[in-house]
Design a protein around this motif. Sequence first.
Motif, PDB file in Angstrom:
ATOM      1  N   ASP A 102     -25.155  24.522  -2.007  1.00 55.42           N
ATOM      2  CA  ASP A 102     -24.459  25.434  -1.101  1.00 55.42           C
ATOM      3  C   ASP A 102     -24.997  25.376   0.326  1.00 55.42           C
ATOM      4  O   ASP A 102     -24.230  25.302   1.276  1.00 55.42           O
ATOM      5  CB  ASP A 102     -24.548  26.857  -1.641  1.00 55.42           C
ATOM      6  CG  ASP A 102     -23.757  27.002  -2.928  1.00 55.42           C
ATOM      7  OD1 ASP A 102     -22.684  26.375  -3.035  1.00 55.42           O
ATOM      8  OD2 ASP A 102     -24.212  27.707  -3.833  1.00 55.42           O
ATOM      9  N   LEU A 103     -26.314  25.469   0.467  1.00 53.28           N
ATOM     10  CA  LEU A 103     -26.920  25.362   1.791  1.00 53.28           C
ATOM     11  C   LEU A 103     -27.640  24.021   1.892  1.00 53.28           C
ATOM     12  O   LEU A 103     -28.397  23.656   0.996  1.00 53.28           O
ATOM     13  CB  LEU A 103     -27.926  26.487   2.045  1.00 53.28           C
ATOM     14  CG  LEU A 103     -27.396  27.910   2.146  1.00 53.28           C
ATOM     15  CD1 LEU A 103     -28.520  28.848   2.577  1.00 53.28           C
ATOM     16  CD2 LEU A 103     -26.232  27.988   3.132  1.00 53.28           C
ATOM     17  N   ILE A 104     -27.375  23.326   2.983  1.00 52.36           N
ATOM     18  CA  ILE A 104     -28.014  22.038   3.223  1.00 52.36           C
ATOM     19  C   ILE A 104     -29.021  22.211   4.345  1.00 52.36           C
ATOM     20  O   ILE A 104     -28.694  22.763   5.409  1.00 52.36           O
ATOM     21  CB  ILE A 104     -26.969  20.977   3.646  1.00 52.36           C
ATOM     22  CG1 ILE A 104     -25.808  20.912   2.635  1.00 52.36           C
ATOM     23  CG2 ILE A 104     -27.637  19.616   3.837  1.00 52.36           C
ATOM     24  CD1 ILE A 104     -26.212  20.583   1.224  1.00 52.36           C
ATOM     25  N   LEU A 105     -30.246  21.749   4.130  1.00 56.74           N
ATOM     26  CA  LEU A 105     -31.274  21.770   5.160  1.00 56.74           C
ATOM     27  C   LEU A 105     -31.497  20.342   5.648  1.00 56.74           C
ATOM     28  O   LEU A 105     -31.669  19.428   4.833  1.00 56.74           O
ATOM     29  CB  LEU A 105     -32.585  22.347   4.624  1.00 56.74           C
ATOM     30  CG  LEU A 105     -32.518  23.719   3.948  1.00 56.74           C
ATOM     31  CD1 LEU A 105     -33.916  24.174   3.526  1.00 56.74           C
ATOM     32  CD2 LEU A 105     -31.883  24.750   4.872  1.00 56.74           C
ATOM     33  N   ALA A 106     -31.488  20.169   6.954  1.00 55.78           N
ATOM     34  CA  ALA A 106     -31.618  18.837   7.546  1.00 55.78           C
ATOM     35  C   ALA A 106     -32.624  18.894   8.690  1.00 55.78           C
ATOM     36  O   ALA A 106     -32.865  19.964   9.260  1.00 55.78           O
ATOM     37  CB  ALA A 106     -30.262  18.360   8.061  1.00 55.78           C
ATOM     38  N   PRO A 107     -33.182  17.733   9.064  1.00 55.39           N
ATOM     39  CA  PRO A 107     -34.076  17.728  10.227  1.00 55.39           C
ATOM     40  C   PRO A 107     -33.316  18.129  11.497  1.00 55.39           C
ATOM     41  O   PRO A 107     -32.104  17.956  11.588  1.00 55.39           O
ATOM     42  CB  PRO A 107     -34.551  16.279  10.320  1.00 55.39           C
ATOM     43  CG  PRO A 107     -34.216  15.640   9.018  1.00 55.39           C
ATOM     44  CD  PRO A 107     -33.052  16.401   8.451  1.00 55.39           C
ATOM     45  N   SER A 108     -34.073  18.627  12.449  1.00 58.53           N
ATOM     46  CA  SER A 108     -33.493  18.997  13.744  1.00 58.53           C
ATOM     47  C   SER A 108     -32.815  17.785  14.397  1.00 58.53           C
ATOM     48  O   SER A 108     -33.308  16.659  14.297  1.00 58.53           O
ATOM     49  CB  SER A 108     -34.610  19.505  14.652  1.00 58.53           C
ATOM     50  OG  SER A 108     -34.183  19.517  15.985  1.00 58.53           O
ATOM     51  N   PRO A 109     -31.691  18.012  15.088  1.00 63.00           N
ATOM     52  CA  PRO A 109     -31.029  16.897  15.777  1.00 63.00           C
ATOM     53  C   PRO A 109     -31.891  16.293  16.888  1.00 63.00           C
ATOM     54  O   PRO A 109     -31.695  15.150  17.275  1.00 63.00           O
ATOM     55  CB  PRO A 109     -29.776  17.527  16.395  1.00 63.00           C
ATOM     56  CG  PRO A 109     -29.633  18.864  15.753  1.00 63.00           C
ATOM     57  CD  PRO A 109     -30.958  19.275  15.228  1.00 63.00           C
ATOM     58  N   HIS A 110     -32.866  17.048  17.375  1.00 67.40           N
ATOM     59  CA  HIS A 110     -33.734  16.549  18.445  1.00 67.40           C
ATOM     60  C   HIS A 110     -35.160  16.487  17.911  1.00 67.40           C
ATOM     61  O   HIS A 110     -35.787  17.512  17.685  1.00 67.40           O
ATOM     62  CB  HIS A 110     -33.664  17.462  19.662  1.00 67.40           C
ATOM     63  CG  HIS A 110     -32.269  17.664  20.154  1.00 67.40           C
ATOM     64  ND1 HIS A 110     -31.566  16.664  20.793  1.00 67.40           N
ATOM     65  CD2 HIS A 110     -31.427  18.712  20.063  1.00 67.40           C
ATOM     66  CE1 HIS A 110     -30.353  17.102  21.084  1.00 67.40           C
ATOM     67  NE2 HIS A 110     -30.238  18.336  20.651  1.00 67.40           N
ATOM     68  N   ASP A 111     -35.620  15.264  17.685  1.00 68.20           N
ATOM     69  CA  ASP A 111     -36.985  15.070  17.203  1.00 68.20           C
ATOM     70  C   ASP A 111     -37.430  13.710  17.700  1.00 68.20           C
ATOM     71  O   ASP A 111     -36.642  12.763  17.745  1.00 68.20           O
ATOM     72  CB  ASP A 111     -37.025  15.135  15.668  1.00 68.20           C
ATOM     73  CG  ASP A 111     -38.446  15.166  15.127  1.00 68.20           C
ATOM     74  OD1 ASP A 111     -38.893  16.252  14.724  1.00 68.20           O
ATOM     75  OD2 ASP A 111     -39.111  14.113  15.125  1.00 68.20           O
ATOM     76  N   ARG A 112     -38.706  13.619  18.062  1.00 67.39           N
ATOM     77  CA  ARG A 112     -39.182  12.368  18.677  1.00 67.39           C
ATOM     78  C   ARG A 112     -39.164  11.195  17.699  1.00 67.39           C
ATOM     79  O   ARG A 112     -39.108  10.035  18.116  1.00 67.39           O
ATOM     80  CB  ARG A 112     -40.595  12.570  19.208  1.00 67.39           C
ATOM     81  CG  ARG A 112     -41.606  12.821  18.110  1.00 67.39           C
ATOM     82  CD  ARG A 112     -42.950  13.166  18.685  1.00 67.39           C
ATOM     83  NE  ARG A 112     -43.898  13.404  17.607  1.00 67.39           N
ATOM     84  CZ  ARG A 112     -44.839  14.321  17.647  1.00 67.39           C
ATOM     85  NH1 ARG A 112     -44.949  15.101  18.705  1.00 67.39           N
ATOM     86  NH2 ARG A 112     -45.681  14.467  16.657  1.00 67.39           N
ATOM     87  N   HIS A 113     -39.229  11.467  16.378  1.00 68.96           N
ATOM     88  CA  HIS A 113     -39.187  10.354  15.424  1.00 68.96           C
ATOM     89  C   HIS A 113     -37.738   9.927  15.249  1.00 68.96           C
ATOM     90  O   HIS A 113     -36.905  10.726  14.816  1.00 68.96           O
ATOM     91  CB  HIS A 113     -39.772  10.793  14.082  1.00 68.96           C
ATOM     92  CG  HIS A 113     -40.110   9.638  13.181  1.00 68.96           C
ATOM     93  ND1 HIS A 113     -39.215   8.622  12.901  1.00 68.96           N
ATOM     94  CD2 HIS A 113     -41.246   9.324  12.521  1.00 68.96           C
ATOM     95  CE1 HIS A 113     -39.790   7.744  12.092  1.00 68.96           C
ATOM     96  NE2 HIS A 113     -41.020   8.140  11.847  1.00 68.96           N
ATOM     97  N   PRO A 114     -37.402   8.666  15.553  1.00 59.24           N
ATOM     98  CA  PRO A 114     -36.001   8.235  15.472  1.00 59.24           C
ATOM     99  C   PRO A 114     -35.401   8.418  14.088  1.00 59.24           C
ATOM    100  O   PRO A 114     -34.206   8.702  13.963  1.00 59.24           O
ATOM    101  CB  PRO A 114     -36.046   6.748  15.853  1.00 59.24           C
ATOM    102  CG  PRO A 114     -37.365   6.515  16.455  1.00 59.24           C
ATOM    103  CD  PRO A 114     -38.302   7.609  16.023  1.00 59.24           C
ATOM    104  N   ASP A 115     -36.208   8.265  13.031  1.00 52.72           N
ATOM    105  CA  ASP A 115     -35.688   8.467  11.672  1.00 52.72           C
ATOM    106  C   ASP A 115     -35.249   9.916  11.473  1.00 52.72           C
ATOM    107  O   ASP A 115     -34.271  10.182  10.765  1.00 52.72           O
ATOM    108  CB  ASP A 115     -36.759   8.149  10.624  1.00 52.72           C
ATOM    109  CG  ASP A 115     -36.841   6.665  10.286  1.00 52.72           C
ATOM    110  OD1 ASP A 115     -35.994   5.895  10.763  1.00 52.72           O
ATOM    111  OD2 ASP A 115     -37.764   6.291   9.547  1.00 52.72           O
ATOM    112  N   HIS A 116     -35.984  10.856  12.051  1.00 51.66           N
ATOM    113  CA  HIS A 116     -35.641  12.266  11.862  1.00 51.66           C
ATOM    114  C   HIS A 116     -34.309  12.576  12.549  1.00 51.66           C
ATOM    115  O   HIS A 116     -33.446  13.255  11.978  1.00 51.66           O
ATOM    116  CB  HIS A 116     -36.728  13.187  12.443  1.00 51.66           C
ATOM    117  CG  HIS A 116     -38.053  13.063  11.752  1.00 51.66           C
ATOM    118  ND1 HIS A 116     -39.138  13.834  12.084  1.00 51.66           N
ATOM    119  CD2 HIS A 116     -38.484  12.244  10.750  1.00 51.66           C
ATOM    120  CE1 HIS A 116     -40.166  13.514  11.309  1.00 51.66           C
ATOM    121  NE2 HIS A 116     -39.797  12.552  10.501  1.00 51.66           N
ATOM    122  N   ALA A 117     -34.163  12.098  13.778  1.00 48.98           N
ATOM    123  CA  ALA A 117     -32.926  12.364  14.512  1.00 48.98           C
ATOM    124  C   ALA A 117     -31.733  11.681  13.835  1.00 48.98           C
ATOM    125  O   ALA A 117     -30.643  12.255  13.712  1.00 48.98           O
ATOM    126  CB  ALA A 117     -33.070  11.895  15.958  1.00 48.98           C
TER     127      ALA A 117
END
Length: 237
Positions: A102-117
Motif C-alpha cells: 500500500d505504501l511505497i518508500l523510496a530514496p529521496s529524488p535528490h541525493d548525491r549518490h547517483p544510484d539513490h537518485a
Amino acid sequence: MSEAPKLSVLAFGAHPDDVELGCAGLLALCARRGQPAGAVDLTRGEGASRGTVAEREREAAQSAGLLGLAARENLGLPDLHLQDTLDHRLAVAEVIRRYRADLILAPSPHDRHPDHAAASAFVTHGAFLARLPRIETEHPPYAPCAVLYYLIHEHLAPSFVVDITDVWEVKRAAVAAYRSQFDQPMPEGYRFVGTADYHAATEARAGYWGAQIQRPYGEAYLTARVLRLDDPVALLT
Ligand SMILES: [Zn+2]
C-alpha cells in the motif's frame, strides 16, 4: 505465482543498508503495530568500497530480523549502474504487485549518490506502472496508495517527520548490523565521500529531525502529492 505476504509498507533501497539509514524507524514501528513491512534491496552492493556481497547479505538478513520485517529480498540489479530504464521500472512494478504493497518508500529524488537518485525515479515510475492493466508482468495490476521518500544524505524540507523515539534503539541496532560498512577502516589513501562515523551521523540526523517535532528522534519524509487532512483538530490537539 509465489505466495508473498500482503504488505502495508514496502521500502526500496539502492543498496543493502539504505533502508536502515533512511526509514528503519518507520519500518520497525509498522511491524510493531501489526502493519506488515518489507524491504527490497535493488542491488547486492557489489560496487561498494568496503565489504563483500556475502557479508552484506548476512547483515541485511540480521537487520530484517531486528526490524521485524515480513519480507526482504534483493533484486540483484547492477550496483553503480542504476538508471531509470523500462526494465528497472518493470522490475519494481512486479515486486509491488507481488506484495500488494500500500505504501511505497523510496530514496529521496535528490541525493548525491547517483544510484539513490536513479532508484528514486524508477521506483516512482514502477509504482505508477504497477496499477496499469496494459502493463504485463507475472502478477496482476495493483495500485499502491502513495510513494513516500526518505532522506539519507541531503537536507530537504520534509513533508512530515515520523516520531521514531520508541524504536530508536531498534534502528540503531539495525544500522549497526552492517559491520562491513560502518565499522571497518577505509582503504589506505581513500578519500571517503561520506562520513567517518555513520553511527554518530545517523544519531545526529535522527536527533535533528526529532527536534523539529519536539521529540528525541525522528525520520523525515517527503511526499510528491499534497496530503489530504480531514480533521486538523484531531491531528493537532
Ligand atoms: Zn546506498
